[in-house]
Design a protein around this motif. Structure first.
Motif, PDB file in Angstrom:
ATOM      1  N   LYS A  59      -4.681  15.954  13.905  1.00 50.85           N
ATOM      2  CA  LYS A  59      -4.621  17.330  14.473  1.00 50.85           C
ATOM      3  C   LYS A  59      -5.550  18.319  13.742  1.00 50.85           C
ATOM      4  N   THR A  60      -5.642  18.112  12.241  1.00 49.59           N
ATOM      5  CA  THR A  60      -6.936  19.089  11.689  1.00 49.59           C
ATOM      6  C   THR A  60      -8.369  18.763  12.165  1.00 49.59           C
ATOM      7  N   GLY A  61      -8.640  17.627  13.005  1.00 48.24           N
ATOM      8  CA  GLY A  61      -9.965  17.400  12.927  1.00 48.24           C
ATOM      9  C   GLY A  61     -10.435  16.506  12.031  1.00 48.24           C
ATOM     10  N   GLU A  62      -9.937  16.229  11.176  1.00 46.92           N
ATOM     11  CA  GLU A  62     -10.162  15.093  10.154  1.00 46.92           C
ATOM     12  C   GLU A  62     -10.116  13.581  10.666  1.00 46.92           C
ATOM     13  N   HIS A  63     -11.189  12.779  10.027  1.00 47.18           N
ATOM     14  CA  HIS A  63     -10.987  11.670  10.626  1.00 47.18           C
ATOM     15  C   HIS A  63     -10.505  10.536   9.592  1.00 47.18           C
ATOM     16  N   PHE A 116     -14.673   8.353   4.842  1.00 48.09           N
ATOM     17  CA  PHE A 116     -13.594   8.985   5.351  1.00 48.09           C
ATOM     18  C   PHE A 116     -12.353   8.343   4.158  1.00 48.09           C
ATOM     19  N   ASP A 117     -11.278   9.264   4.377  1.00 48.32           N
ATOM     20  CA  ASP A 117     -10.001   8.739   3.700  1.00 48.32           C
ATOM     21  C   ASP A 117      -9.445   7.424   4.351  1.00 48.32           C
ATOM     22  N   THR A 118      -9.271   6.401   3.730  1.00 54.21           N
ATOM     23  CA  THR A 118      -9.084   5.058   4.110  1.00 54.21           C
ATOM     24  C   THR A 118      -7.710   4.707   3.557  1.00 54.21           C
ATOM     25  N   PHE A 119      -7.004   3.814   4.558  1.00 50.81           N
ATOM     26  CA  PHE A 119      -5.738   3.560   4.109  1.00 50.81           C
ATOM     27  C   PHE A 119      -5.649   2.059   4.471  1.00 50.81           C
ATOM     28  N   VAL A 120      -5.078   1.068   4.039  1.00 52.27           N
ATOM     29  CA  VAL A 120      -4.877  -0.156   4.280  1.00 52.27           C
ATOM     30  C   VAL A 120      -3.526  -0.724   3.981  1.00 52.27           C
ATOM     31  N   ASP A 146      -8.644  -5.804  -4.149  1.00 54.32           N
ATOM     32  CA  ASP A 146      -8.846  -4.995  -5.343  1.00 54.32           C
ATOM     33  C   ASP A 146     -10.314  -4.730  -5.550  1.00 54.32           C
ATOM     34  N   ASP A 147     -11.098  -5.594  -5.220  1.00 53.64           N
ATOM     35  CA  ASP A 147     -12.709  -5.364  -5.307  1.00 53.64           C
ATOM     36  C   ASP A 147     -13.258  -4.250  -4.312  1.00 53.64           C
ATOM     37  N   LEU A 148     -12.770  -4.509  -3.108  1.00 58.44           N
ATOM     38  CA  LEU A 148     -12.962  -3.659  -2.083  1.00 58.44           C
ATOM     39  C   LEU A 148     -12.605  -2.269  -2.576  1.00 58.44           C
ATOM     40  N   GLN A 149     -11.446  -2.054  -3.199  1.00 58.25           N
ATOM     41  CA  GLN A 149     -11.188  -0.772  -3.610  1.00 58.25           C
ATOM     42  C   GLN A 149     -11.920  -0.191  -4.641  1.00 58.25           C
ATOM     43  N   LYS A 150     -12.733  -0.897  -5.157  1.00 57.16           N
ATOM     44  CA  LYS A 150     -13.443  -0.351  -6.281  1.00 57.16           C
ATOM     45  C   LYS A 150     -14.742   0.336  -5.486  1.00 57.16           C
ATOM     46  N   LEU A 151     -15.080  -0.084  -4.354  1.00 55.92           N
ATOM     47  CA  LEU A 151     -16.220   0.248  -3.553  1.00 55.92           C
ATOM     48  C   LEU A 151     -15.755   1.524  -2.509  1.00 55.92           C
ATOM     49  N   ILE A 152     -14.593   1.527  -2.202  1.00 56.10           N
ATOM     50  CA  ILE A 152     -13.992   2.322  -1.002  1.00 56.10           C
ATOM     51  C   ILE A 152     -12.489   2.570  -1.763  1.00 56.10           C
ATOM     52  N   PRO A 153     -12.578   3.768  -2.231  1.00 55.08           N
ATOM     53  CA  PRO A 153     -11.258   4.212  -2.654  1.00 55.08           C
ATOM     54  C   PRO A 153     -10.104   4.251  -1.555  1.00 55.08           C
ATOM     55  N   PHE A 154      -9.016   3.459  -1.390  1.00 52.89           N
ATOM     56  CA  PHE A 154      -8.063   3.658  -0.380  1.00 52.89           C
ATOM     57  C   PHE A 154      -6.770   3.893  -0.790  1.00 52.89           C
ATOM     58  N   THR A 155      -5.571   4.049  -0.065  1.00 54.08           N
ATOM     59  CA  THR A 155      -4.373   3.772  -0.210  1.00 54.08           C
ATOM     60  C   THR A 155      -3.752   2.970   0.320  1.00 54.08           C
TER      61      THR A 155
END
Length: 161
Positions: A59-63, A116-120, A146-155
């Protein structure tokens, strides 16, 4: 770590190679009508370990970027809660390329035009290796989450219906 031939390099594969993180690029023939689950089964992969990359707008326009198993559906209410939005909606296919640099069916969480903020989905933690798009149709990446998370910080979050 297997490197893809230069002619097969995508932004995602170039970024993974540059980071020096262990991964494997997998190439295959895919028909445009195949689902992620059909592709996973054709490749002999556990569909629960194969993740699709979904891009949303709040809703805020953020992706926001969400990775969920190909056999599951993103729960938009859970997704909104995970990123702190009142609501999120899927980005239209025609908006995907200018926003991310990737086409529908070949969208990777790695190498997008902008981070972009990423969630897995939390189920990724159940696997030593997960699969996700390598940045084009017919290309997947297999790597440790865990290796992916080193490159792309995600939650990690509960994201599926």
């Amino acid at each position: 770590m297997a490197k893809a031939p230069k002619e097969h390099k995508t932004n995602a594969l170039r970024e993974l190679d540059a980071a020096g993180l262990a991964h494997e690029a997998l190439f295959f023939e895919a028909e445009a009508t195949m689902t992620g689950e059909e592709i996973a089964r054709a490749q002999g992969e556990d569909p629960d370990a194969v993740f699709k990359t979904l891009v949303t707008c709040g809703k805020t326009g953020e992706h926001y970027v969400f990775l969920v198993p190909v056999v599951s559906e993103l729960d938009l209410k859970k997704a909104a809660a995970a990123c702190g939005e009142k609501a999120v909606s899927m980005v239209k296919a025609r908006e995907l390329l200018p926003l991310t640099g990737y086409v529908h069916g070949g969208c990777s969480p790695v190498g997008m035009k902008k981070r972009f903020d990423t969630f897995v989905d939390e189920t990724a933690q159940l696997f030593d290796e997960i699969y996700f798009s390598g940045g084009k149709i017919g290309c997947q990446v297999r790597m440790n989450p865990d290796d992916l998370q080193k490159l792309i910080p995600f939650t990690y979050a509960d994201l599926t219906v």
